[in-house]
Design an enzyme around this catalytic site. Structure first.
Site, PDB file in Angstrom:
ATOM      1  N   ASP A  31       0.774  -1.137  -0.176  1.00  0.00           N
ATOM      2  CA  ASP A  31      -0.001  -0.038  -0.062  1.00  0.00           C
ATOM      3  C   ASP A  31       1.046   1.196   0.009  1.00  0.00           C
ATOM      4  O   ASP A  31       1.994   1.223   0.279  1.00  0.00           O
ATOM      5  CB  ASP A  31      -0.931  -0.026   1.291  1.00  0.00           C
ATOM      6  CG  ASP A  31      -1.976   0.904   1.061  1.00  0.00           C
ATOM      7  OD1 ASP A  31      -2.570   1.192  -0.085  1.00  0.00           O
ATOM      8  OD2 ASP A  31      -2.523   1.170   2.172  1.00  0.00           O
ATOM      9  N   TRP A  36       2.852   7.894  -2.305  1.00  0.00           N
ATOM     10  CA  TRP A  36       4.211   8.059  -2.544  1.00  0.00           C
ATOM     11  C   TRP A  36       4.373   9.143  -4.064  1.00  0.00           C
ATOM     12  O   TRP A  36       5.037   9.880  -3.938  1.00  0.00           O
ATOM     13  CB  TRP A  36       4.876   6.867  -3.019  1.00  0.00           C
ATOM     14  CG  TRP A  36       6.387   6.973  -3.351  1.00  0.00           C
ATOM     15  CD1 TRP A  36       7.352   6.861  -2.713  1.00  0.00           C
ATOM     16  CD2 TRP A  36       6.616   6.760  -4.926  1.00  0.00           C
ATOM     17  NE1 TRP A  36       8.598   7.092  -3.380  1.00  0.00           N
ATOM     18  CE2 TRP A  36       8.313   6.888  -4.662  1.00  0.00           C
ATOM     19  CE3 TRP A  36       6.255   6.847  -6.204  1.00  0.00           C
ATOM     20  CZ2 TRP A  36       8.975   6.880  -5.750  1.00  0.00           C
ATOM     21  CZ3 TRP A  36       6.950   6.737  -7.369  1.00  0.00           C
ATOM     22  CH2 TRP A  36       8.609   6.703  -6.943  1.00  0.00           C
ATOM     23  N   ASN A  79     -10.880  -2.632  -5.454  1.00  0.00           N
ATOM     24  CA  ASN A  79     -10.352  -1.596  -6.262  1.00  0.00           C
ATOM     25  C   ASN A  79     -10.761  -1.123  -7.495  1.00  0.00           C
ATOM     26  O   ASN A  79     -10.556  -0.369  -8.191  1.00  0.00           O
ATOM     27  CB  ASN A  79      -8.906  -2.170  -6.324  1.00  0.00           C
ATOM     28  CG  ASN A  79      -8.075  -2.109  -5.157  1.00  0.00           C
ATOM     29  OD1 ASN A  79      -7.069  -2.708  -5.162  1.00  0.00           O
ATOM     30  ND2 ASN A  79      -8.129  -1.014  -4.276  1.00  0.00           N
TER      31      ASN A  79
HETATM   32  C1  IPE Z   1      -5.338  -2.710  -0.131  1.00  0.00           C
HETATM   33  O1  IPE Z   1      -5.089  -1.542  -0.224  1.00  0.00           O
HETATM   34  C2  IPE Z   1      -5.519  -3.243  -1.513  1.00  0.00           C
HETATM   35  C3  IPE Z   1      -4.179  -3.736  -2.145  1.00  0.00           C
HETATM   36  C4  IPE Z   1      -3.012  -3.465  -1.735  1.00  0.00           C
HETATM   37  C5  IPE Z   1      -4.324  -4.137  -3.275  1.00  0.00           C
HETATM   38  P1  IPE Z   1      -6.461  -0.344  -0.489  1.00  0.00           P
HETATM   39  O2  IPE Z   1      -5.531   0.989  -0.634  1.00  0.00           O
HETATM   40  O3  IPE Z   1      -7.343  -0.813  -1.468  1.00  0.00           O
HETATM   41  O4  IPE Z   1      -7.075  -0.389   0.912  1.00  0.00           O
HETATM   42  P2  IPE Z   1      -7.629   0.767   1.806  1.00  0.00           P
HETATM   43  O5  IPE Z   1      -8.577   1.123   0.807  1.00  0.00           O
HETATM   44  O6  IPE Z   1      -6.694   1.620   2.314  1.00  0.00           O
HETATM   45  O7  IPE Z   1      -8.665  -0.290   2.880  1.00  0.00           O
HETATM   46  C1  IPE Z   2      -1.472   0.290  -3.397  1.00  0.00           C
HETATM   47  O1  IPE Z   2      -1.264   1.533  -3.377  1.00  0.00           O
HETATM   48  C2  IPE Z   2      -1.601  -0.303  -4.688  1.00  0.00           C
HETATM   49  C3  IPE Z   2      -3.146  -0.936  -4.906  1.00  0.00           C
HETATM   50  C4  IPE Z   2      -4.177  -0.720  -4.183  1.00  0.00           C
HETATM   51  C5  IPE Z   2      -3.446  -1.176  -6.243  1.00  0.00           C
HETATM   52  P1  IPE Z   2      -2.423   2.520  -3.557  1.00  0.00           P
HETATM   53  O2  IPE Z   2      -2.941   2.834  -4.861  1.00  0.00           O
HETATM   54  O3  IPE Z   2      -3.609   1.962  -2.398  1.00  0.00           O
HETATM   55  O4  IPE Z   2      -1.882   4.063  -2.756  1.00  0.00           O
HETATM   56  P2  IPE Z   2      -2.520   4.887  -1.509  1.00  0.00           P
HETATM   57  O5  IPE Z   2      -2.906   4.142  -0.646  1.00  0.00           O
HETATM   58  O6  IPE Z   2      -3.588   5.668  -2.155  1.00  0.00           O
HETATM   59  O7  IPE Z   2      -1.484   5.774  -1.481  1.00  0.00           O
HETATM   60 MG    MG Z   3      -4.208   2.385  -0.463  1.00  0.00          MG
END
Ligand code: IPE
Ligand code: IPE
Ligand code: MG
Length: 254
Positions: A31, A36, A79
């Site tokens: 995550d 980043w 997602n």
């Molecule tokens: C969890 O991250 C899903 C993956 C890493 C693929 P998210 O960014 O989707 O989770 P939440 O929304 O912060 O719970």
């Molecule tokens: C994790 O990074 C990757 C996926 C969930 C696909 P995020 O896209 O959730 O990054 P943040 O949490 O918004 O920073």
């Molecule tokens: Mg995330």
């Protein structure tokens, strides 16, 4: 056919961690990609691209340390709620990953596989993933498992549906349904329980990752954002794990 992992050598292990304390199964909630990129003033998707380097490094290092299975949460069933361009970018990135990493996967004797409702992924992504899975199927080193279109509740619901179908068809007696019967109908029945679950980017939640398999996982949350996650961060998580006293509901030394 297929490749064997390198023979264990003293330099394979972390000098201060006994081999027996290396987790056999690690799960990572990758995550913080978006945060980043935003921090650097870039579009979120740049964070996903950068995250590929972290995936490669984590997989190589886990394989080197003798970890048996590494399961990475790459795309959740939730997602799809993200803006369409970001979802499409992620699907393209997954296809590229599956294609580009084949030599690296093979060089490390890794067996690549997926869990989740993968058949719902776009055709080009799915066929690239399937091909990498096929090409690495005979490798005897670490299992690298991507959780894609994955949800822990979806997995349990899918397993329950399979159980109900088997019961309705007379293949299983409902009174005989136990934990093993359910586990046998999960996406990857051979998957081990997770020993160490790592979450990057600081959030103290599970976000629907591997609900069944993390029952007794030790949890390590790091504030490091996924694109910045490197070997020393993995080593820190393993050292943290090695210090934990795992009781599994019993008493240690009793
Ligand atoms: C969890 O991250 C899903 C993956 C890493 C693929 P998210 O960014 O989707 O989770 P939440 O929304 O912060 O719970
Ligand atoms: C994790 O990074 C990757 C996926 C969930 C696909 P995020 O896209 O959730 O990054 P943040 O949490 O918004 O920073
Ligand atoms: Mg995330």
């Amino acid at each position: 056919m297929g490749r064997d992992p390198p023979a264990p050598t003293p330099e394979r292990i972390l000098p201060d961690v006994p081999v027996a304390k290396i987790p056999a199964s690690i799960g990572i909630i990758m995550d913080g990609n978006g945060r980043w990129a935003r921090r650097l003033g870039w579009e979120r998707i740049k964070g996903h691209t950068a995250g590929i380097d972290s995936v490669r490094e984590a997989a190589q290092e886990c394989a080197r340390l003798g970890v048996k299975e590494l399961t990475l949460y790459a795309f959740s069933v939730e997602n799809w709620k993200r803006p369409r361009p970001e979802v499409e970018y992620l699907m393209t990135l997954l296809r590229r990953f599956a294609e580009d990493e084949r030599p690296e996967i093979d060089a490390n004797a890794i067996r690549f596989t997926t869990i989740g409702r993968v058949s719902e992924l776009p055709e080009a992504t799915l066929s690239a993933l399937r091909e990498t899975e096929r090409l690495s199927a005979a490798n005897r080193g670490m299992v690298l498992r991507l959780a894609l279109n994955y949800g822990g509740r979806a997995e349990l619901a899918d397993a329950a549906r399979a159980l109900a179908a088997d019961a309705a068809a007379g293949r299983i007696d409902p009174s005989k349904i136990d934990e093993a019967a359910l586990a046998a109908r999960l996406y990857d029945p051979a998957m081990r329980d997770v020993d160490l679950m790592i979450r990057t980017a600081g959030e103290m939640r599970v976000s629907n990752f591997l609900l069944w398999q993390i029952s007794y996982a030790e949890i390590h949350v790091t504030p490091v954002l996924w694109p910045e996650f490197r070997k020393p961060h993995l080593h820190a998580a393993i050292r943290d794990f090695a210090k934990r006293e795992r009781r599994f509901g019993g008493l240690v030394g009793a």
